[in-house]
Design an enzyme around this catalytic site. Structure first.
Site, PDB file in Angstrom:
ATOM      1  CG  HIS A   1      33.329 -31.878 -57.304  1.00  0.00           C
ATOM      2  ND1 HIS A   1      32.901 -33.009 -57.792  1.00  0.00           N
ATOM      3  CD2 HIS A   1      32.340 -30.730 -57.381  1.00  0.00           C
ATOM      4  CE1 HIS A   1      31.462 -32.687 -58.004  1.00  0.00           C
ATOM      5  NE2 HIS A   1      31.195 -31.547 -57.643  1.00  0.00           N
TER       6      HIS A   1
ATOM      7  CG  ASP B   1      19.092 -27.903 -92.568  1.00  0.00           C
ATOM      8  OD1 ASP B   1      18.180 -27.231 -92.029  1.00  0.00           O
ATOM      9  OD2 ASP B   1      20.047 -27.485 -92.934  1.00  0.00           O
TER      10      ASP B   1
ATOM     11  CG  HIS C   1      27.053 -33.954 -57.583  1.00  0.00           C
ATOM     12  ND1 HIS C   1      26.517 -33.547 -58.864  1.00  0.00           N
ATOM     13  CD2 HIS C   1      27.726 -33.415 -57.028  1.00  0.00           C
ATOM     14  CE1 HIS C   1      27.503 -32.465 -59.112  1.00  0.00           C
ATOM     15  NE2 HIS C   1      28.173 -32.241 -58.133  1.00  0.00           N
TER      16      HIS C   1
ATOM     17  CG  ASP D   1      29.997 -29.367 -60.058  1.00  0.00           C
ATOM     18  OD1 ASP D   1      29.146 -30.093 -59.470  1.00  0.00           O
ATOM     19  OD2 ASP D   1      30.138 -28.219 -59.866  1.00  0.00           O
TER      20      ASP D   1
ATOM     21  CD  GLU E   1      31.791 -24.452 -50.993  1.00  0.00           C
ATOM     22  OE1 GLU E   1      32.985 -24.232 -50.600  1.00  0.00           O
ATOM     23  OE2 GLU E   1      30.937 -23.566 -50.397  1.00  0.00           O
ATOM     24  CG  ASP E   2      28.819 -29.084 -50.300  1.00  0.00           C
ATOM     25  OD1 ASP E   2      29.133 -27.922 -50.350  1.00  0.00           O
ATOM     26  OD2 ASP E   2      28.451 -29.868 -51.435  1.00  0.00           O
TER      27      ASP E   2
END
Ligand code: MN
Length: 717
Positions: free
Chosen positions: A72, A259, A48, A139, A76-77
């Site tokens: 990134h 179109d 990711h 992201d 957080e993780d």
């Protein structure tokens, strides 16, 4: 599966001197941090951040952005801290990772108010460093690509958020690539049947379409070569979301979407764009009204291109977009195209300052708007509106959202011009201020020095700048007025005790009193007094030592003054003064207005705002500067006493008949008097308690129907 080498190659392609070691270090760091983590699809988590970094490398972003994209999700993780990121990668990258982490916590699926607040945070983040939002967009694009493995609720939530927030932002920043992909993927999850239907229809005609594209491409390339214009022609199906939008907006089935295919012609120089246009028009007949010159007039996101739709070789409509390679780069990557990967900042900042216009504008206004819902309202306005392009009398181009009025234009020129605007001439003709401007209009604003913004303007102005400026002006004006009322109330109270209000306000205790009551300074205290929230007596009692509050005359409250105060209290909230409902008000005895009458306020000395019927002769004799806008507060209905004069024949039973006529309308009689004239008529006055002019009208009608009545009228005093 993606590999680090793919990323390094992509970066090397545009930045051979990049700090590859730093990228490798970030990759190894992220790999370790995310070790063992898997995405819901079963892939290792590391794919990711790597995919996000690669998306940014395709946009040729700088190394810091690439590294931050790799990192990134670590804070957080995983157990990684920002301090660690800073120690290993420096402060710049820490800031970027921090920004993206914070943005990730913002949810747009909450209540309107939270959403507005969150939106504000996002704009702030963007303004601080635009790369934060670019990383966030990458992201999000990758998350959308891998949305299949999420739960259905999550899919819908993320898809909706992308559609509502991220795709419009990508569009506003000119990053078409991201915008288009997010919209198509969002459609897939939000309207799966629709998406599948378009997909089936499209694949059914695939072979035919590809043949067609090849033949048009060949014709076009040949014609261009014959005219010695080197070019690159590509043909493609329009993206699903725009097909969907066409079907929805025109309410037509897939077969009738004309179109479907658009051709793009990339050339080397600007003059070649127009040459190419000429060549296309000589091959096929153009459809009138479909030619757009975004080169001469770029879109707000700096998109430049020529668009034309022609009747193609098979009699069908086909769209061509013509631009230089440089314009194409901007069309696809927008603001990112201006990000010089080497210097780590925008090239030629002054020239490129316009690229940030949008964000600057938002920032400027958000500082003036305290109410988050108001902010969201204005931001959405800017984000979703298309633009019109109009000219000043000197031929200067102004860009405004579609639906803008001369007032928006005036404020775009200068706040002072907006505030003093009295009228406008468009293409030489006087137009109403609510007139909707069209592209190409030449607009001249008529101003007058003593003019002020009108509350009604808020009904039709379009730009957030105009809205914010008008609101700001009105608020300021309200504040000034309430301060004036407050001052007069205080002055009156002081007079009673033989004090000077000016001296009193200099007492240090005043500030103390203000602070204790939650006001910042004396001024807001006066304003609160004007609104009736604070009584001048309370202030005097606080400021002056006990016993010193000696009245010059007797302060014993007379029955009358007590009654007056009661009435004043009761009248709070029945009339809105400049849109504010809790101002201290009284009604003019001269004209005795009742709800429904057109009214005007007058700032009195010491009694708050006195409310009069707008054509009351006493009001008209007052100082116009002290008159203010007031209106009945429909949310707080009241009953008021109105006087009725009835002349009738002087004979028995008349009074009873009249009383019945009045009470039959459900109206109470507060007082009645009668006298007889020399002509043997009776002149009666009734004070009736009514809820508004409408009810009064019924009472008058009912009286007129009584036999023996000569005249019926409402009297004002
Ligand atoms: Mn992520």
């Amino acid at each position: 599966m993606l590999r680090l080498d793919d990323l390094l190659e992509a970066v090397a392609a545009y930045n051979p001197d990049a700090d590859f070691d730093l990228i490798k270090k970030a990759y190894v760091f992220a790999a370790k941090a995310h070790e063992g983590q898997k995405r819901r699809s079963g892939e290792p988590f590391l794919t990711h951040p790597l995919a996000a970094a690669l998306l940014l490398a395709k946009m040729r972003l700088d190394v810091a952005s690439i590294v931050a994209a790799l990192l990134h999700d670590t804070v957080e993780d995983t157990g990684v801290t920002l301090e660690e990121v800073e120690r290993l990668f420096g402060n710049e990258i820490r800031q970027l990772v921090d920004g993206v982490t914070k943005l990730g916590k913002i949810k747009f699926t909450t209540s309107e108010e939270r959403q507005a607040e969150n939106f504000r945070k996002m704009i702030m983040a963007m303004a601080q460093d635009i790369r934060v939002i670019l990383i966030k967009l990458a992201d999000r694009v990758h998350n959308m690509r891998t949305l299949d493995s999420m739960s259905e609720t999550k899919q819908a939530e993320i898809a909706q958020e992308s559609m509502d927030i991220y795709a419009p932002i990508a569009n506003r920043l000119g990053i078409q690539e991201f915008k288009v992909e997010m919209e198509d993927l969002a459609l897939k999850f939000l309207k799966p049947e629709f998406y599948r239907m378009i997909d089936e229809q499209v694949s059914e005609r695939k072979e035919k379409r590809e043949k067609y594209i090849t033949s048009v491409k060949e014709m076009m390339t040949r014609a261009m070569r014959e005219n010695s214009v080197p070019c690159e022609v590509t043909g493609r199906l329009k993206h699903y979301f725009s097909i969907h939008r066409k079907m929805e907006s025109q309410n037509i089935p897939f077969d009738e979407v004309h179109d479907l295919i658009a051709f793009r012609i990339l050339v080397d120089t600007l003059p070649q764009c127009y040459e190419a246009l000429g060549i296309i028009h000589s091959l096929w007949r153009p459809i009138p009204g479909r030619f757009k010159d975004y080169i001469a007039m770029p879109k707000a996101n700096n998109y430049q291109s020529l668009h034309t739709t022609v009747i193609g070789p098979e009699g069908e409509r086909v769209e061509f977009q013509i631009r230089t390679r440089e314009m194409h780069e901007i069309a696809e990557h927008g603001i990112a195209a201006h990000w010089k990967y080497k210097e780590g900042k925008l090239a030629g900042e002054t020239k490129d300052e316009m690229k940030f216009r949008w964000i600057r504008r938002l920032l400027e206004w958000q500082s003036e708007l305290k109410d988050p819902a108001e902010f969201l309202d204005t931001v959405k306005l800017d984000l979703f509106a298309d633009d019109v392009y109009v000219f000043t009398p000197k031929g200067e181009l102004k860009e405004l959202p579609r639906g803008s009025t001369p007032i928006d234009f005036a404020y775009a020129v200068h706040t002072e011009v907006g505030n003093a605007c009295v009228g406008a001439r468009v293409n030489g003709k006087i137009v109403p201020l609510s007139y909707k401007l069209h592209s190409g209009d030449s607009v001249e604003i008529l101003t007058r020095k003593d003019m002020r913004p009108n509350r009604d303007w808020l009904q039709f102005v379009k730009t957030s700048k105009a809205k914010a400026k008008v609101r700001q002006f009105l608020k300021l004006e309200e504040h000034t007025q309430s301060k004036q009322v407050g001052w007069e109330l205080l002055e009156q109270a002081c007079q009673k005790h033989g004090l000077s209000p000016t001296k009193l306000l200099k007492e240090p205790a005043v500030l103390k009193y203000a602070k204790e009551n939650g006001f910042k300074e004396e001024e807001s205290l006066l304003s609160a007094m004007g609104y009736g929230k604070i009584l001048p007596e309370d202030l005097l009692g606080f400021v002056l030592p006990k016993g010193e509050l000696k009245p010059k005359e007797s302060v014993k409250e007379t029955t009358l003054s007590r009654l007056a105060r009661k009435i004043a209290r009761r009248t709070l909230g029945q009339v809105k003064v400049s849109g504010v409902s809790d101002m201290l008000i009284s009604f003019g005895k001269c004209c005795n207005p009742v709800p429904g009458d057109a009214i005007t306020g007058y700032v009195t000395r010491g009694k708050g705002v006195s409310v009069h019927v707008h054509d009351c002769s006493k009001l008209l004799s007052t100082d116009p500067d002290r008159r203010i806008f007031v209106e009945w507060d429909a949310s707080a209905p009241i009953s008021r006493i109105a006087k009725i004069k009835v002349v009738c024949a002087d004979r028995p039973g008349m009074l009873q008949a009249m009383t019945e006529a009045i009470t039959s309308q459900g109206v109470n009689i507060a007082q009645a008097t009668a006298r007889t004239t020399e002509e043997h008529n009776a002149v009666n006055t009734f004070d009736v308690e009514i809820t508004g002019v409408e009810q009064l009208r019924h009472v008058l009608k009912s009286l007129e129907r009584v036999k023996g009545i000569i005249s019926v009228e409402r009297v004002r005093s």
